[in-house]
Design a protein around this motif. Structure first.
Motif, PDB file in Angstrom:
ATOM      1  N   PHE A 117       0.829  -1.201   0.000  1.00 14.98           N
ATOM      2  CA  PHE A 117       0.000   0.000   0.000  1.00 14.98           C
ATOM      3  C   PHE A 117       0.866   1.255   0.000  1.00 14.98           C
ATOM      4  O   PHE A 117       1.861   1.345   0.714  1.00 14.98           O
ATOM      5  N   ILE A 119       1.512   4.890   1.175  1.00 16.48           N
ATOM      6  CA  ILE A 119       1.137   5.591   2.403  1.00 16.48           C
ATOM      7  C   ILE A 119       1.654   7.018   2.303  1.00 16.48           C
ATOM      8  O   ILE A 119       2.862   7.249   2.138  1.00 16.48           O
ATOM      9  N   GLU A 123      -1.406  10.869   5.715  1.00 19.52           N
ATOM     10  CA  GLU A 123      -1.935   9.759   6.512  1.00 19.52           C
ATOM     11  C   GLU A 123      -1.106   9.534   7.774  1.00 19.52           C
ATOM     12  O   GLU A 123      -1.657   9.340   8.858  1.00 19.52           O
ATOM     13  N   TYR A 195     -10.210   4.765  13.176  1.00 18.39           N
ATOM     14  CA  TYR A 195      -9.901   5.600  12.016  1.00 18.39           C
ATOM     15  C   TYR A 195     -11.099   6.478  11.640  1.00 18.39           C
ATOM     16  O   TYR A 195     -10.953   7.690  11.427  1.00 18.39           O
ATOM     17  N   VAL A 245      -0.427   2.425   9.845  1.00 17.95           N
ATOM     18  CA  VAL A 245      -1.283   2.807   8.713  1.00 17.95           C
ATOM     19  C   VAL A 245      -1.471   1.615   7.788  1.00 17.95           C
ATOM     20  O   VAL A 245      -2.579   1.341   7.310  1.00 17.95           O
ATOM     21  N   ARG A 246      -0.387   0.884   7.535  1.00 20.30           N
ATOM     22  CA  ARG A 246      -0.466  -0.295   6.664  1.00 20.30           C
ATOM     23  C   ARG A 246      -1.400  -1.345   7.266  1.00 20.30           C
ATOM     24  O   ARG A 246      -2.195  -1.969   6.562  1.00 20.30           O
ATOM     25  N   LYS A 249      -5.003  -0.417   6.649  1.00 19.91           N
ATOM     26  CA  LYS A 249      -5.408  -0.658   5.259  1.00 19.91           C
ATOM     27  C   LYS A 249      -5.590  -2.146   4.990  1.00 19.91           C
ATOM     28  O   LYS A 249      -6.498  -2.545   4.243  1.00 19.91           O
ATOM     29  N   GLU A 250      -4.768  -2.977   5.623  1.00 23.60           N
ATOM     30  CA  GLU A 250      -4.913  -4.417   5.461  1.00 23.60           C
ATOM     31  C   GLU A 250      -6.227  -4.899   6.060  1.00 23.60           C
ATOM     32  O   GLU A 250      -6.918  -5.742   5.485  1.00 23.60           O
ATOM     33  N   GLN A 252      -8.986  -3.128   6.478  1.00 26.22           N
ATOM     34  CA  GLN A 252     -10.074  -2.659   5.626  1.00 26.22           C
ATOM     35  C   GLN A 252     -10.196  -3.519   4.372  1.00 26.22           C
ATOM     36  O   GLN A 252     -11.292  -3.879   3.948  1.00 26.22           O
ATOM     37  N   LYS A 253      -9.050  -3.866   3.791  1.00 21.46           N
ATOM     38  CA  LYS A 253      -9.046  -4.701   2.586  1.00 21.46           C
ATOM     39  C   LYS A 253      -9.590  -6.092   2.882  1.00 21.46           C
ATOM     40  O   LYS A 253     -10.326  -6.676   2.069  1.00 21.46           O
TER      41      LYS A 253
END
Length: 423
Positions: A117, A119, A123, A195, A245-246, A249-250, A252-253
């Motif tokens: 991802f 970043i 962020e 978040y 942050v990563r 995102k993981e 959410q994915k």
């Protein structure tokens, strides 16, 4: 287990007096040998560096010996476990199956979800600010997307927030206080929930948000900021914030991937059987009726699970996961999760992930760690199969256990190499 782990670390350094330096020049790359099982310097340095980063300490002789003895003790315990066939214990073989599947899922998600991802600086700055923020938050919650959309519609139509909270929460406190979860730091909350919550300004309300446990409509009530934050503080913390942050995102994915899988599978239930199963489980009914077990419960793609198969899968859930099943809807969601898990495992095997060297190495390492923990748990419980002693003191039991292991093994350490190798 926690106390034993402390002993496990504390005793390692002091046990060095039991060890004999390696003198054979042919073994110059072996920093230690346990019987015929070598610990090579190259591998030791890599693992030792990881160890130091985790405990936030610098390289020194004390830490070198502590970690080396840790590796030696692991080999001694694994030897003991194999000799006493603890790896064939039915309780451990069940753990092995779970380890295999979990590692397979992890590798599948790494390929399908945990992408590289991008970043942005914005962020990371937001995350840094949120880490230095305390927020008072309230929310409305539902396990069902359909239900949360109805709640949103009622809210937009002017229905009172407190009235909706009484309907959507089972928890009596949240029913009374309107879903107010009080003042929280960012790290106190589920990352996805946090978040969306910390992205709001006081008085602002979110649209329905998908989280790990369901769906929430979040409202920011108030915030307090740490006014002493400086640019220098941010720059010092930035490298540690990027993985956070990563991770978000993981997560959410993964939620998106799971939701898409549910749609693709076309999962459907035989609702009368679902309710019958929930009542069966709730009443702790021990009466076994073969006809009931053979009834179809859920279907997807071209597969059908009967009650018996679903119960087998449900038995793999943790105690905490089982406690969350408080309604037929919760039972349905749990089974949907298990169906998706089966799909992901099948997809991983179709991609031949289980044949890769990386996967096989990880599984082997996780199994070894689990077997060591299995032995130590038995020792902590003073299991007579592991250690026949009347002593109740953990220190004495551990010392005696380790002394016994050392007495039946040939352990050699190249002390000069330990002292002189360069990181």
């Amino acid at each position: 287990m926690k106390n034993l782990n402390i002993l496990f670390t504390t005793f390692l350094f002091f046990s060095i007096s039991f060890l004999i330096p390696v003198c054979d020049s042919n073994e110059k790359e072996k920093i230690a040998v346990v019987d015929n099982d070598a610990i090579y310097l190259q591998n030791f340095k890599i693992e030792y560096q990881t160890f130091l980063s985790k405990i936030f300490q610098k390289d020194n002789l004390l830490n070198r010996y502590a970690y080396l003895n840790n590796l030696i003790d692991e080999k001694l315990i694994l030897k003991y476990a194999k000799k006493n066939r603890l790896d064939e214990d039915s309780l451990f073989t069940e753990k092995e199956k779970k380890i295999y599947n979990q590692v397979l899922l992890n590798h599948y998600f790494d390929e399908e979800i945990n992408q590289d991802f991008s970043i942005s600086d914005t962020e990371t700055r937001n995350f840094f600010r949120w880490q230095n923020t305390t927020a008072r938050i309230r929310h409305l919650f539902s396990r069902s997307e359909e239900s949360i959309l109805q709640i949103k519609k009622s809210l937009d139509s002017g229905e009172d927030w407190a009235r909706l909270a009484k309907k959507c929460f089972q928890d009596s406190v949240l029913q009374i206080n309107g879903g107010d979860i009080g003042w929280n730091n960012f790290g106190d909350l589920d990352p996805v929930f946090a978040y969306h919550a910390f992205s709001l300004v006081p008085g602002e309300t979110s649209n329905p948000v998908r989280t790990e446990n369901g769906y929430s409509i979040i409202q920011m009530i108030d915030v307090e900021y740490d006014g002493m934050i400086a640019e220098q503080d941010y720059q010092m913390r930035k490298k540690k914030i990027i993985p956070m942050v990563r991770n978000l995102k993981e997560k959410q994915k993964l939620l998106e991937h799971t939701d898409n899988a549910i749609v693709d599978l076309g999962i459907y239930f035989y609702d009368d059987i679902l309710y019958e199963l929930y009542n069966f489980l709730s009443l702790v009914n021990t009466k076994r009726t073969e006809i009931f077990y053979q009834k179809d419960l859920v279907g997807f793609s071209d597969i059908t699970w009967d009650v018996s198969y679903a119960l087998e899968k449900l038995s793999n859930l943790s105690d905490d996961q089982l406690k969350r099943i408080q309604s037929p809807f919760d039972l349905k969601q749990s089974i949907i999760g298990l169906v998706c898990r089966e799909k992901f495992l099948s997809a991983a095997k179709n991609d031949h992930i289980h044949n890769t060297d990386n996967f096989l190495d990880t599984v082997e390492k996780e199994k070894k760690n689990a077997l060591i923990k299995f032995v130590l748990d038995k020792l902590e419980q003073n299991d007579s199969d592991v250690f026949n002693s009347n002593k109740n003191d953990m220190r004495d039991r551990y010392f005696q256990f380790r002394t016994t292991l050392l007495s039946s093994s040939n352990v050699r350490v190249d002390s000069l190499m330990v002292k002189t190798f360069i990181m």
